[in-house]
Motif scaffolding. Structure first.
Motif, PDB file in Angstrom:
ATOM      1  N   GLN A   1      -4.570   6.997  -1.302  1.00  0.00           N
ATOM      2  CA  GLN A   1      -4.174   5.508  -1.429  1.00  0.00           C
ATOM      3  C   GLN A   1      -5.059   4.675  -1.674  1.00  0.00           C
ATOM      4  OE1 GLN A   1      -4.825   4.295   2.940  1.00  0.00           O
ATOM      5  NE2 GLN A   1      -3.762   2.553   3.081  1.00  0.00           N
TER       6      GLN A   1
ATOM      7  N   GLU B   1      -2.999   0.531  -3.804  1.00  0.00           N
ATOM      8  CA  GLU B   1      -2.634  -0.703  -3.708  1.00  0.00           C
ATOM      9  C   GLU B   1      -1.948  -1.334  -4.620  1.00  0.00           C
ATOM     10  OE1 GLU B   1      -4.520  -3.754  -0.080  1.00  0.00           O
ATOM     11  OE2 GLU B   1      -4.991  -3.728  -3.113  1.00  0.00           O
TER      12      GLU B   1
ATOM     13  N   THR C   1       0.842  -1.311   0.103  1.00  0.00           N
ATOM     14  CA  THR C   1       0.378   0.106   0.384  1.00  0.00           C
ATOM     15  C   THR C   1       0.772   0.986  -0.210  1.00  0.00           C
ATOM     16  OG1 THR C   1      -1.686  -1.138   1.429  1.00  0.00           O
ATOM     17  CG2 THR C   1      -1.602   1.531   1.060  1.00  0.00           C
TER      18      THR C   1
ATOM     19  N   LEU D   1      -7.778   2.295  -3.564  1.00  0.00           N
ATOM     20  CA  LEU D   1      -8.103   1.866  -1.525  1.00  0.00           C
ATOM     21  C   LEU D   1      -9.184   3.247  -0.893  1.00  0.00           C
ATOM     22  CD1 LEU D   1      -5.415   0.079   0.418  1.00  0.00           C
ATOM     23  CD2 LEU D   1      -6.938  -1.311  -0.864  1.00  0.00           C
TER      24      LEU D   1
END
Length: 179
Positions: free
Chosen positions: A119, A121, A112, A139
């Motif tokens: 954010q 991943e 991540t 995310l």
């Protein structure tokens, strides 16, 4: 480790190395390979200039690419006049694409990191010095498929771009408490 475990591990590693060294899962773009020159890319229908990092396929090139049976848009990244990675965009959600790769190559490694949208991943399948396949999933922006947007990109990374990915994975991981 038992002989059966060693054999299973060797077969798994062989499958990943084969995947990232030229075999594209399910169908694809086998006419492209890491290290191709700008002239070679031009002969394959890509519009590449020496000062550009990304090369797009010419609209009139006529070559169609696919990934997992779906029509795909392909762009390439170059460095010092050579192909270093292939970006494939296909009409699948990131979760669907990750699932297809996982079926083909096993569970990915994941990290991540902070991205422009919050954010993200990154899921990747690494094949030693031969390269990697990477799929990124947001995310914090939610699933865009709820809005009818399902296009996702997969990156096929040559050795130097794979090294950059591994450095990013080791140094850029976001902890749960960071958000």
């Amino acid at each position: 480790m038992t002989n059966i475990s060693r054999l299973a591990a060797a077969l798994f590693i062989t499958a990943i190395v084969t995947a990232c060294s030229g075999r594209v899962p399910s169908d694809g773009f086998k006419d492209l390979s890491y290290g191709m020159s700008l002239d070679e890319l031009h002969s394959k229908g890509f519009n590449c200039q020496s000062d550009e990092y990304f090369c797009q396929q010419d609209s009139g090139a006529g070559k169609r690419y696919t990934l997992f049976g779906k029509e795909a848009s392909v762009a390439v990244r170059t460095s010092d006049g050579r192909l270093v990675s292939i970006n494939v965009r296909v009409d699948l959600s990131s979760d669907e694409l990750i699932s297809l790769y996982a079926k083909e190559f096993g569970d990915p490694k994941t990290f991540t990191y902070r991205s422009f949208g919050g954010q993200s991943e990154r899921h990747y399948w690494h094949a030693g010095d031969r390269g990697a396949i990477s799929v990124t999933r947001s995310l914090t922006r939610g699933d865009p498929s709820s809005l009818g947007v399902t296009f996702t990109s997969a990156d096929y990374l040559g050795p130097e771009k794979t090294q950059e990915l591994l450095e990013e994975a080791s140094g850029n991981t976001v902890q749960a408490g960071d958000y």
